[in-house]
Enzyme design. Structure first.
Site, PDB file in Angstrom:
ATOM      1  N   GLY A  16       0.853  -1.191   0.000  1.00 36.46           N
ATOM      2  CA  GLY A  16       0.000   0.000   0.000  1.00 36.46           C
ATOM      3  C   GLY A  16       0.884   1.234   0.000  1.00 36.46           C
ATOM      4  N   MET A  18       2.378   5.035   1.531  1.00 33.34           N
ATOM      5  CA  MET A  18       2.785   5.510   2.863  1.00 33.34           C
ATOM      6  C   MET A  18       1.534   5.892   3.656  1.00 33.34           C
ATOM      7  SD  MET A  18       6.197   7.816   2.337  1.00 33.34           S
ATOM      8  CE  MET A  18       6.330   8.334   4.043  1.00 33.34           C
ATOM      9  N   PHE A  19       1.590   5.708   4.942  1.00 36.87           N
ATOM     10  CA  PHE A  19       0.518   6.031   5.905  1.00 36.87           C
ATOM     11  C   PHE A  19      -0.669   5.070   5.847  1.00 36.87           C
ATOM     12  CE2 PHE A  19       2.549  10.082   4.723  1.00 36.87           C
ATOM     13  CZ  PHE A  19       3.046  10.467   5.957  1.00 36.87           C
ATOM     14  N   SER A  20      -0.556   3.964   5.100  1.00 36.14           N
ATOM     15  CA  SER A  20      -1.703   3.056   4.985  1.00 36.14           C
ATOM     16  C   SER A  20      -1.744   2.040   6.128  1.00 36.14           C
ATOM     17  CB  SER A  20      -1.676   2.338   3.636  1.00 36.14           C
ATOM     18  OG  SER A  20      -0.515   1.532   3.521  1.00 36.14           O
ATOM     19  N   GLU A  90       9.650  -2.252   4.573  1.00 39.48           N
ATOM     20  CA  GLU A  90      10.229  -1.442   3.482  1.00 39.48           C
ATOM     21  C   GLU A  90      10.967  -2.316   2.470  1.00 39.48           C
ATOM     22  OE1 GLU A  90       9.398   1.653   3.410  1.00 39.48           O
ATOM     23  OE2 GLU A  90       9.346   2.467   5.450  1.00 39.48           O
ATOM     24  N   CYS A 181      -6.780  13.111  -6.439  1.00 36.24           N
ATOM     25  CA  CYS A 181      -5.958  14.218  -5.918  1.00 36.24           C
ATOM     26  C   CYS A 181      -4.463  14.017  -6.182  1.00 36.24           C
ATOM     27  CB  CYS A 181      -6.202  14.392  -4.423  1.00 36.24           C
ATOM     28  SG  CYS A 181      -7.904  14.824  -4.011  1.00 36.24           S
TER      29      CYS A 181
HETATM   30  P1  ADP Z   1       2.894   2.812   6.643  1.00 36.18           P
HETATM   31  O1  ADP Z   1       3.831   1.770   7.217  1.00 36.18           O
HETATM   32  O2  ADP Z   1       1.947   2.234   5.623  1.00 36.18           O
HETATM   33  O3  ADP Z   1       3.576   4.058   6.158  1.00 36.18           O
HETATM   34  P2  ADP Z   1       2.169   3.242   9.413  1.00 36.18           P
HETATM   35  O4  ADP Z   1       1.770   1.881   9.934  1.00 36.18           O
HETATM   36  O5  ADP Z   1       3.565   3.704   9.745  1.00 36.18           O
HETATM   37  O6  ADP Z   1       1.913   3.287   7.829  1.00 36.18           O
HETATM   38  O7  ADP Z   1       1.186   4.364   9.944  1.00 36.18           O
HETATM   39  C1  ADP Z   1      -0.221   4.267   9.878  1.00 36.18           C
HETATM   40  C2  ADP Z   1      -0.804   5.342  10.805  1.00 36.18           C
HETATM   41  O8  ADP Z   1      -0.482   6.627  10.288  1.00 36.18           O
HETATM   42  C3  ADP Z   1      -2.303   5.357  10.912  1.00 36.18           C
HETATM   43  O9  ADP Z   1      -2.799   4.435  11.847  1.00 36.18           O
HETATM   44  C4  ADP Z   1      -2.571   6.791  11.376  1.00 36.18           C
HETATM   45  O10 ADP Z   1      -2.416   6.888  12.775  1.00 36.18           O
HETATM   46  C5  ADP Z   1      -1.410   7.578  10.788  1.00 36.18           C
HETATM   47  N1  ADP Z   1      -1.747   8.441   9.638  1.00 36.18           N
HETATM   48  C6  ADP Z   1      -1.207   9.669   9.412  1.00 36.18           C
HETATM   49  N2  ADP Z   1      -1.665  10.189   8.251  1.00 36.18           N
HETATM   50  C7  ADP Z   1      -2.524   9.283   7.723  1.00 36.18           C
HETATM   51  C8  ADP Z   1      -3.308   9.243   6.508  1.00 36.18           C
HETATM   52  N3  ADP Z   1      -3.295  10.234   5.616  1.00 36.18           N
HETATM   53  N4  ADP Z   1      -4.060   8.143   6.286  1.00 36.18           N
HETATM   54  C9  ADP Z   1      -4.102   7.138   7.196  1.00 36.18           C
HETATM   55  N5  ADP Z   1      -3.366   7.121   8.342  1.00 36.18           N
HETATM   56  C10 ADP Z   1      -2.585   8.174   8.611  1.00 36.18           C
HETATM   57 ZN    ZN Z   2      -8.417  12.892  -2.688  1.00 36.99          ZN
END
Ligand code: ADP
Ligand code: ZN
Length: 203
Positions: A16, A18-20, A90, A181
């Site tokens: 997914g 980032m931030f997913s 990663e 977006c």
């Molecule tokens: P990834 O490893 O996919 O980058 P993380 O597990 O580090 O994601 O972080 C997920 C957390 O980030 C979510 O539970 C939420 O608290 C936070 N977060 C910050 N911005 C967003 C966003 N735009 N969408 C969803 N979660 C977000």
């Molecule tokens: Zn959007």
């Protein structure tokens, strides 16, 4: 969820933008394996030292200890034969060799849980994630929330101008965006001064 019996190897991929929640999900699965008293080893690429050299840290501040590696061969070299569960975060930074290493570990009877970005800053498949998805036993595609409109977000929006595939992100360099977006041109070094100031405003 690994229902396999008798030491059958198993490969799970969580992908997914980032931030997913990929790191959160990886940490959750690894913690549960530790609670089950399984032998766990966790790896992440050394170049990603945003938060910690010896931990995986999610954006929501969950943490689990990890070993930093340069590439997939180093993962293979460091795996202890007694290890039952191997976590890798990663994985898009570990090279194409990651595919063979994952298959070898699975064939050795290990449960391998791999997280990584499925697409890059232009929305292109980020190797070796597509290949890892193909060889996996189970896959999870996570979505973030678009920071512009609140829709489900599949893209990682780069907010700084750079055409390098890898720009390791500090806060404000990337954000989650939905299909509508997403603006891949924002990351272009050929962007005009007007669009550059727009980037600063959004960062
Ligand atoms: P990834 O490893 O996919 O980058 P993380 O597990 O580090 O994601 O972080 C997920 C957390 O980030 C979510 O539970 C939420 O608290 C936070 N977060 C910050 N911005 C967003 C966003 N735009 N969408 C969803 N979660 C977000
Ligand atoms: Zn959007």
């Amino acid at each position: 969820m690994n229902f396999a019996k008798g030491g059958l190897g198993w490969i799970e991929v969580v992908c997914g933008p980032m931030f997913s929640g990929k790191s959160e999900e990886l940490i959750r699965r690894l913690r549960r394996a530790e609670i089950a008293r399984q032998r766990v080893q966790i790896f992440k690429p050394g170049l990603d030292q945003r938060y910690s050299e010896d931990h995986i840290v999610s954006h929501s501040d969950l943490k689990i200890r990890s070993e930093a590696v340069k590439n997939a061969s180093e993962v293979m070299a460091r795996v202890d034969l007694r290890t039952e569960v191997i976590g890798i975060d990663e994985a898009q930074f570990l090279g194409m060799e990651m595919v063979d290493v994952a298959v070898r570990l699975g064939d050795m009877g290990k449960r391998v849980i791999i997280a990584g970005l499925d697409t890059d800053y232009l929305g292109r498949p980020f190797h070796p994630m597509p290949e890892l998805l193909a060889i996996a036993d189970e896959i999870t595609k996570a979505l973030a929330i678009c920071v512009q409109c609140g829709n489900p977000a599949k893209h990682t929006q780069r907010l700084v101008a750079s055409e390098d595939l890898i720009v390791v992100g500090a806060a404000g360099m990337y954000e989650a965006r939905c299909r509508r977006c997403f603006e891949p041109d924002l990351a272009s070094v050929k962007s005009t001064p007007a669009s550059a100031s727009k980037q600063t405003a959004q960062a």
